[in-house]
Design a protein around this motif. Structure first.
Motif, mmCIF file in Angstrom:
data_model
loop_
_atom_site.group_PDB
_atom_site.id
_atom_site.type_symbol
_atom_site.label_atom_id
_atom_site.label_comp_id
_atom_site.label_asym_id
_atom_site.label_seq_id
_atom_site.Cartn_x
_atom_site.Cartn_y
_atom_site.Cartn_z
ATOM 1 N N ALA A 172 0.914 -1.303 -0.043
ATOM 2 C CA ALA A 172 0.189 0.165 -0.013
ATOM 3 C C ALA A 172 0.892 1.333 0.016
ATOM 4 N N ARG A 173 2.021 1.292 0.745
ATOM 5 C CA ARG A 173 3.066 2.186 0.734
ATOM 6 C C ARG A 173 3.528 2.454 -0.563
ATOM 7 N N ALA A 175 2.686 1.735 -3.508
ATOM 8 C CA ALA A 175 1.724 2.185 -4.431
ATOM 9 C C ALA A 175 1.628 3.573 -4.548
ATOM 10 N N ASN A 176 1.731 4.126 -3.389
ATOM 11 C CA ASN A 176 1.600 5.489 -3.436
ATOM 12 C C ASN A 176 2.967 6.513 -3.648
ATOM 13 N N ASP A 178 6.201 7.821 -5.715
ATOM 14 C CA ASP A 178 6.480 8.011 -7.220
ATOM 15 C C ASP A 178 7.856 7.172 -7.468
ATOM 16 N N SER A 279 1.855 10.595 6.898
ATOM 17 C CA SER A 279 0.967 11.033 5.846
ATOM 18 C C SER A 279 0.910 12.586 5.900
ATOM 19 N N LYS A 282 3.894 13.979 4.219
ATOM 20 C CA LYS A 282 3.854 14.002 2.586
ATOM 21 C C LYS A 282 3.030 15.321 2.146
ATOM 22 N N ARG A 283 1.851 15.532 2.695
ATOM 23 C CA ARG A 283 1.026 16.701 2.042
ATOM 24 C C ARG A 283 1.821 18.002 2.013
#
Lengths: 283, 291
Positions: A172-173, A175-176, A178, A279, A282-283
């Protein structure tokens, strides 16, 4: 919330609105009331579970002094540590291999990787019992391996279900993430190993730690598989407590339960905080 | 200037990468093959094997006896009782979870996260202990019983009945229902609902015609995630249930522990596995991804 429509569209009006709120409050009460009652009664002085006779820590003292529980806790810690380390390494590699590469047979591997997650406990337990029953002798031929000792069987079977959970979390990590970062590192003449260690690994670390916490939780949680493979002298705490519970309630179990519950809740909180921290960065 | 790509080189690089991927996956693959696939194979083999007089299972004289026994009245009763309990558990969980999931997904993001954490905490807390908590609560002089009799709601002594098992299962698996439902409802494009309302749909019919169909993948995913483990549950009936051998999970365990009938226990395990696989197929057909 989709496409910037005001929340008011989704919010029912009038009585329904309050019904919805009341219902939700009740469900949360349903979630937490049993836990609160359990914690409350663990401080009960009486040895009758349902009757409150005053505050006392005597059951916690009994817990600390009970050698059987202490040694089963120690067994659990060992199994947890060993199975977590192994499944984190194997699970992370599996996640990378599926998420970052394309190879023949990958689909089949992916499918098998899902099975331990959805298979019912009882089936998994039966599988392990039958398997070790048939093959323990074969394994014992290998020098240094002794499967008559329950500890190794416990670790082996916990790893069998934990690999899958770890790999799901790490995937899951991944897949997010780049892939461009890794490519940039490669363009700057980093070797694949360097790119992995300096770029990929730090980025997937929250996933790896999350997977590790999940593995610890599941390993502590497991009753059914463990009770099928554990041998005398190597009983993990969950199996020990389960055995006590089947005989009946006692305030001692309440105290043990609260300690286990506190440990597992600390783990959940840790993983939630971890997730939040990464998270938001990341934003 | 055009970059000339040598097809051979490109192909080679691709193959090297594919080999690298395979190598990374290999340790886990070997592990799962030895400690998952082979054990599964043994269970399937056991289900066709022979049970000796002493209760040992001999991998010889392959037969279908263990599967024929699945048709016996006793075994069928166990299977149907488990199916029934799993179905009731699923429906109750859905009824409890849907409004909650709807409520959570229509909050502001900050509130939503807090409410979700509130669901996650019991989700990851020790299952055994959470089930045991109901034993304390439902104890004959526990709080639940006293509230029930105090309020004149009849006899609250439901411990060691199927009712207690269902409560325990709903309690244990409710988060499995809430989370996929939340994921499905949260994704809904509310402008569709707004459109329905603009076209004079009542709140109820907008829900029935728009929200409910759009949330269906969540309903199906959640139902399967609750139904499958409830069907094979062992811990909950053992702690809260009455007839300890009357449900699938306990019945299977009993075949290995007391009855010493490996083949029957194995064919039952295969049955549970088939139920699980059917559920999973429906789940993925509905576009479900991971848990």
């Amino acid at each position: 919330m989709g496409k910037g429509v005001a929340l008011s569209t989704a919010e029912p009006m009038g009585a329904t609105r309050w019904l919805l709120r009341g219902h939700s409050a009740l469900v949360y009460a349903f979630f937490y009331a049993p836990i609160i009652v359990l914690v409350f009664y663990s401080f009960n002085e009486s040895h009758l579970v349902g009757r409150w006779s005053g505050f006392s820590l005597r059951w916690y003292e009994a817990f600390v002094q009970n050698d059987n529980i202490q040694s089963s806790l120690w067994v659990s810690v060992k199994i947890c540590a060993a199975s977590t380390v192994i499944s984190v390494v194997l699970g992370t590699l599996a996640a990378l291999s599926i998420e970052r590469f394309r190879w023949w047979g990958q689909k089949a591997f992916d499918a098998v990787l899902y099975l331990p997650i959805i298979i019912p406990d009882v089936t998994m337990a039966v599988m392990m019992l039958v398997f070790f029953g048939e093959t323990a002798q074969l394994f014992n031929v290998i020098p240094g391996v002794d499967l008559t000792n329950g500890l190794e069987k416990l670790v082996l079977s916990h790893v069998a279900f934990n690999i899958s959970f770890v790999s799901v979390v790490v995937r899951a990590r991944l897949a997010n993430l780049d892939e461009a970062m890794e490519e940039a590192a490669a363009d700057l003449y980093a070797s694949r190993w360097q790119a992995f260690r300096r770029v990929t690994l730090p980025q997937i670390m929250p996933g790896v730690l999350g997977g590790a916490l999940l593995a610890v939780t599941l390993s502590l949680d497991d009753v059914v598989v463990s009770s099928f493979v554990s041998a005398v002298g190597a009983t993990p705490v969950s199996v020990y407590v389960f055995g006590m519970l089947r005989k009946g309630v006692s305030p001692l179990i309440n105290a043990v339960s609260v300690v286990i519950l506190a440990a597992s809740m600390t783990l959940v909180m840790a993983s939630l905080v971890l997730e939040r921290a990464t998270s938001s960065r990341k934003r | 200037m055009d970059v000339v790509v040598e097809p051979g080189l490109e192909h080679q690089a691709e193959r090297a990468r594919s080999r690298q991927g395979l190598l990374m996956g290999l340790p886990a693959m070997i592990y799962l093959f030895v400690f998952f696939v082979i054990p599964l194979g043994f269970v399937v083999m056991y289900s066709f094997a022979t049970r000796t007089r002493t209760g040992r299972t001999e991998l010889a004289g392959w037969n279908l006896e263990a599967y024929e026994r699945l048709g016996e009245t006793v075994v069928r009763a166990v299977a149907f009782r488990s199916l029934w309990i799993a179905a009731v558990t699923t429906i109750l969980s859905l009824a409890l979870a849907y409004p909650l999931a709807y409520f959570i997904s229509t909050r502001r993001p900050a509130t939503r996260n807090m409410l979700l954490v509130g669901v996650m905490i019991p989700f990851w807390s020790n299952f055994l202990i959470r089930t045991y908590a109901w034993r304390v609560l439902l104890d004959s002089d526990g709080i639940f019983t006293r509230i029930m009799s105090g309020a004149g709601l009849g006899d609250g002594r439901i411990l060691f009945t199927n009712k207690a098992v269902i409560i325990g299962l709903v309690y244990g698996y409710l988060p499995f229902m809430v989370l996929p439902l939340y994921a499905a409802i949260e994704r809904i494009d509310w402008s569709l609902v707004e459109g329905a309302r603009d076209l004079y749909a009542s709140g109820w019919s907008a829900f029935r015609r728009v929200v409910w169909p759009l949330s269906k993948p969540g309903v199906i995913a959640g139902s399967i995630l609750v139904f499958v483990p409830s069907f094979g549950a062992y811990v909950t009936p053992a702690i809260l249930g009455g007839n300890k051998k009357g449900l699938m999970g306990s019945y299977i365990v009993d075949q290995f522990m007391d009855a010493r009938n490996g083949p029957l226990g194995s064919s039952l395990s295969v049955l549970v596995l088939v139920v699980m696989l059917m559920g999973t197929l429906v789940y993925f057909r509905q576009g479900g991804r991971s848990l």
